[in-house]
Design an enzyme around this catalytic site. Structure first.
Site, PDB file in Angstrom:
ATOM      1  N   GLU A 104      35.785 130.748  19.066  1.00  0.00           N
ATOM      2  CA  GLU A 104      37.127 129.741  19.148  1.00  0.00           C
ATOM      3  C   GLU A 104      38.129 130.748  18.649  1.00  0.00           C
ATOM      4  OE1 GLU A 104      37.605 125.555  16.870  1.00  0.00           O
ATOM      5  OE2 GLU A 104      37.079 127.142  15.327  1.00  0.00           O
ATOM      6  N   TYR A 180      46.529 123.996  12.884  1.00  0.00           N
ATOM      7  CA  TYR A 180      46.598 125.229  13.148  1.00  0.00           C
ATOM      8  C   TYR A 180      47.978 125.591  14.280  1.00  0.00           C
ATOM      9  CZ  TYR A 180      42.559 125.764  10.345  1.00  0.00           C
ATOM     10  OH  TYR A 180      41.491 125.706   9.375  1.00  0.00           O
ATOM     11  N   ASP A 270      37.493 114.739  10.466  1.00  0.00           N
ATOM     12  CA  ASP A 270      36.547 115.423  11.109  1.00  0.00           C
ATOM     13  C   ASP A 270      35.048 115.468  10.780  1.00  0.00           C
ATOM     14  OD1 ASP A 270      36.776 116.615  13.795  1.00  0.00           O
ATOM     15  OD2 ASP A 270      36.216 118.532  12.691  1.00  0.00           O
ATOM     16  N   CYS A 351      26.065 114.710   3.454  1.00  0.00           N
ATOM     17  CA  CYS A 351      26.731 114.867   2.074  1.00  0.00           C
ATOM     18  C   CYS A 351      27.759 115.760   1.925  1.00  0.00           C
ATOM     19  CB  CYS A 351      25.536 115.327   1.326  1.00  0.00           C
ATOM     20  SG  CYS A 351      24.792 117.153   1.861  1.00  0.00           S
ATOM     21  N   CYS A 354      27.531 121.456   3.243  1.00  0.00           N
ATOM     22  CA  CYS A 354      27.846 122.504   4.202  1.00  0.00           C
ATOM     23  C   CYS A 354      29.469 122.935   4.057  1.00  0.00           C
ATOM     24  CB  CYS A 354      27.436 122.351   5.536  1.00  0.00           C
ATOM     25  SG  CYS A 354      27.929 120.584   5.861  1.00  0.00           S
ATOM     26  N   ASP A 644      15.343 120.588 -10.359  1.00  0.00           N
ATOM     27  CA  ASP A 644      16.324 120.330 -11.531  1.00  0.00           C
ATOM     28  C   ASP A 644      15.567 120.465 -12.948  1.00  0.00           C
ATOM     29  OD1 ASP A 644      18.350 119.405  -9.975  1.00  0.00           O
ATOM     30  OD2 ASP A 644      17.600 117.266  -9.466  1.00  0.00           O
TER      31      ASP A 644
END
Ligand code: ADP
Ligand code: SF4
Length: 693
Positions: A104, A180, A270, A351, A354, A644
């Site tokens: 890209e 952009y 998105d 979630c 990432c 945890d």
């Protein structure tokens, strides 16, 4: 298992200009946090997807020139021959698995304020891209591009295209999306020019057309040229010549690129969190483009179901199944469908941990896939673990960490027993995924349980609340304790100094609510954890009809939700649910009827009525079971604390810890390798004359 013939359609080759993709699975460009400083990390991350069957594998946005510098956010570049070498590592690895490699080409314009290069940001008309979050704000404002700047921009794309071809890329993107530079030319709010690049839609689209031509000519038609566009805003703009400006733009460009990649205009739409936005949400805008062009169209939407994919192709929504998050969560998604193993897909839970990695400036992390970003550094493969183990392992605790540890230990060949106190496996997921919008997150447990139940060397023991004596008696060679963490009622004071719990009635933590305590309203939720728990509990309580006020030390509700694209949607949900919220305040006192708050900067006090107070702040790890076993002298070959219980964190952290623990059980330090990547040095690579001229 044989593949169902109804999925054959997904494995048809697709022509993309001069190239042919082997199937319809297209890993679209997405942020990975991996730059040219980590060429081997990046190559292994992308190559794993090619190995997993994706027909096209793209690298992330790649700056064409130092005037597009996104620092401090991680970004890749194609500025010189050292960059060519860095990308070639990836394309070679991707090609080795039979996939096409895409890049890209990116110029951020006013959205990239060049913090490192210090070059003036470029823009069509000097209109800045104004960020509402401090992470993106800048005092720099862009310059207005003159005719020479536009010529330069086109030349930079052409030069970057030549480098991209030398680096081995098959598909070269022109990127006119997400705010952009080429996108800024398309939208009249940014583009107020009176020359040939502004005014009418035909003029505003000219730059994109010229960029496509320049990239194609620079590579003499040998590479395919893709156009990535955002159309949300353009679709809302009326046009005299067509139903909308988006119609005009696509009609104008319909034959220009070899492929259209359609995405949304804003990251929150998105890469939307599953908590508020369902799978397939991009469909209307992708289908819109497909109706106006005969060129292949790729679109995303967190697609993980092969039936949905087939339906989208048959209904004429798209030609290629785009994947970003689904390809991170399961790089082997296509191959699993191909081999009739679709029930083994590790489905993305939406979630957005990432994307938070990119905001954090680090390599991608994933809740579902602990190996993401670790393919090269630690040599972790998402599907394969070295089968090197003999003996027995006992895992105590069946939450995300324990499930992942048991799965990985099982794959290594141990005889694994997984003991869980509760009747069901899932740990914190059992209750948390009953909170509003979090249902899909249970996929973390579902995937692992589905695999574990098929493994002959794994035994599951629910309703097994083990003591130290039980563990000893069990007599496993290796013991992994994954018993989780608990929420405390500790508070946060002014200047973020921790404060002890208050001595007052009806003060609760998330653990109390999970245990089913009855809450009297009105209720206040004091959140200084700032991830999803505070806002989800506020929504949960408001959903029960309780008058709910959310209070945070931060400047916005669920402040860390900026990182996961949740924050705007949390505010919208609060408005809808009638949840009042107060920011920049701490709780100083509570008597069971009145809550006293202090403004964090000024100390100014306010009182609000509240019968109950829920504190969502600190979690405490640790394990009495682990401590007891250690104190008695282990008697096992190894004893580990993980998840945890070791260090509380997001589910992603628990899964990663559980995975790491299981990979390393029984190995001595010499058997564990963690590699350090390094960039290629520009001085070692001379720019060929054709590109330098
Ligand atoms: P993590 O996120 O680290 O996996 P969780 O809190 O989700 O942590 O899961 C921990 C699990 O451990 C819970 O399901 C809990 O019921 C279980 N557990 C805690 N103590 C014991 C014990 N002594 N024996 C068996 N299971 C336990
Ligand atoms: Fe999906 Fe979450 Fe993994 Fe991102 S981090 S790919 S949203 S499971």
């Amino acid at each position: 298992m044989a593949r169902s013939p109804r999925f054959d359609l997904l494995f048809e080759p697709v022509r993309i200009g001069p190239k042919t993709a082997r199937n319809r699975f297209f890993q679209v460009p997405h942020a990975s946090g991996m730059t040219n400083a980590n060429p081997h990390v990046r190559a292994a991350f992308r190559a794993t997807k090619a190995e997993g069957g994706w027909g096209v594998v793209s690298t992330g946005a790649c700056s064409v020139h130092p005037s597009s510098d996104d620092s401090p956010f991680p970004f890749a570049s194609l500025w010189d021959e050292a960059d060519v070498r860095a990308h070639a590592v990836m394309t070679e690895a991707v090609h080795a698995h039979g996939a096409l490699a895409a890049v890209e080409l990116w110029h951020g314009g006013a959205a990239a304020v060049n913090r490192t290069s210090r070059l003036a940001p470029l823009s069509p008309s000097g209109v800045p891209w104004m960020a509402t979050h401090v992470g993106f704000m800048s005092a720099a404002r862009p310059k207005v591009m003159d005719a020479g700047d536009i010529r330069d921009l086109i030349r930079w794309h052409a030069e970057a295209a030549m480098r991209a071809e030398r680096a081995g890329f098959d598909i070269l993107y022109v990127y006119a999306g997400m705010g952009y530079l080429p996108y800024q030319f398309l939208l009249e709010d940014y583009n107020r020019r009176s020359d040939a690049y502004g005014g009418s839609v035909a003029n505003r689209v000219r730059l994109v057309e010229e960029l496509i031509d320049a990239v194609r000519e620079a590579t003499h038609g040998r590479c395919a040229v893709a156009l990535r566009m955002s159309l949300q805003e353009l679709r809302t703009r009326p046009s005299e010549a067509a139903p909308s400006e988006a119609h005009e733009v696509i009609t104008h460009l319909k034959d220009a690129p070899d492929l259209f990649d359609i995405k949304m205009d804003y990251s929150t739409a998105d890469c939307a969190p599953s908590r508020y936005v369902a799978e397939g949400s991009h469909e209307p805008v992708v289908k819109f483009a497909k109706t106006l062009t005969d060129k292949p169209v790729v679109g995303v939407g967190r697609l993980t179901s092969p039936d949905t994919m087939v339906s989208m192709i048959r209904r004429g929504v798209l030609d290629l199944i785009g994947g970003a998050r689904p390809s991170i969560a399961d790089p082997f998604l296509p191959r699993k469908i191909y081999e009739g193993r679709e029930d083994e897909i590790r489905e993305c839970i939406g979630c957005n941990i990432c994307i938070s990695s990119w905001h954090d400036g680090v390599w991608v992390r994933c809740t579902q896939n602990p190996t993401a970003g670790e393919e090269w550094r630690r040599g972790w493969h998402p599907e394969r673990v070295r089968k090197d183990a003999t003996g027995t392992a006992l895992v105590v605790g069946g939450g995300p960490a324990g499930l992942e540890a048991a799965l990985t230990l099982g794959r290594r060949g141990y005889q694994v027993s997984l003991a869980e106190k509760a009747r069901e496996f899932g740990g914190r997921l059992l209750w948390e995924t009953r909170l509003p919008g979090l249902r899909e997150w249970f996929r973390v447990a579902d995937y692992r349980l589905g695999q574990l139940r098929k493994m002959p060397n794994v035994s599951l023991f629910p309703e097994s609340d083990l003591t130290a004596g039980d563990v000893r008696e069990f007599g496993a060679d290796h013991v992994v304790i994954a018993t989780g963490a608990r929420w405390t009622a500790n508070r946060c004071g002014a200047n973020e100094i921790p404060a002890p719990p208050l001595d007052a009635p009806r003060i609760y933590t998330p653990d109390d609510i999970a245990a089913g305590v009855t809450i009297d309203g009105p209720v206040a939720v004091f959140d200084f954890d700032n991830y999803y728990m505070g806002s989800a509990i506020a929504e949960h309580l408001a959903g029960q009809g309780l008058a709910t006020t959310y209070i945070t030390t931060a400047g916005a509700a669920q402040a860390w939700g900026f990182m996961t694209n949740e924050q705007p949607l949390v505010h919208q949900a609060f408005l809808k649910a009638g949840i009042g919220y107060r920011t920049l305040e701490v709780v100083t006192d509570f008597d069971g009827a009145t809550l006293t708050l202090a403004q964090i900067f000024t100390g100014e006090r306010r009182e609000i009525a509240a019968q109950s107070l829920v504190i969502v702040g600190q979690r405490a790890g640790g394990s009495a079971l682990y401590d007891a076993l250690r104190a008695e002298g282990t008697g096992f070959r190894s004893l580990e604390l993980t998840g945890d219980a070791n260090a509380p964190g997001a589910i992603a952290h628990a899964v990663w810890q559980g995975h790491r623990t299981a990979r390393e059980v029984g190995l001595d330090a010499a058997g564990i390798t963690v590699l350090r990547d390094a960039p290629f040095a520009p001085r070692d690579f001379a720019e060929p004359r054709e590109a330098a001229q």
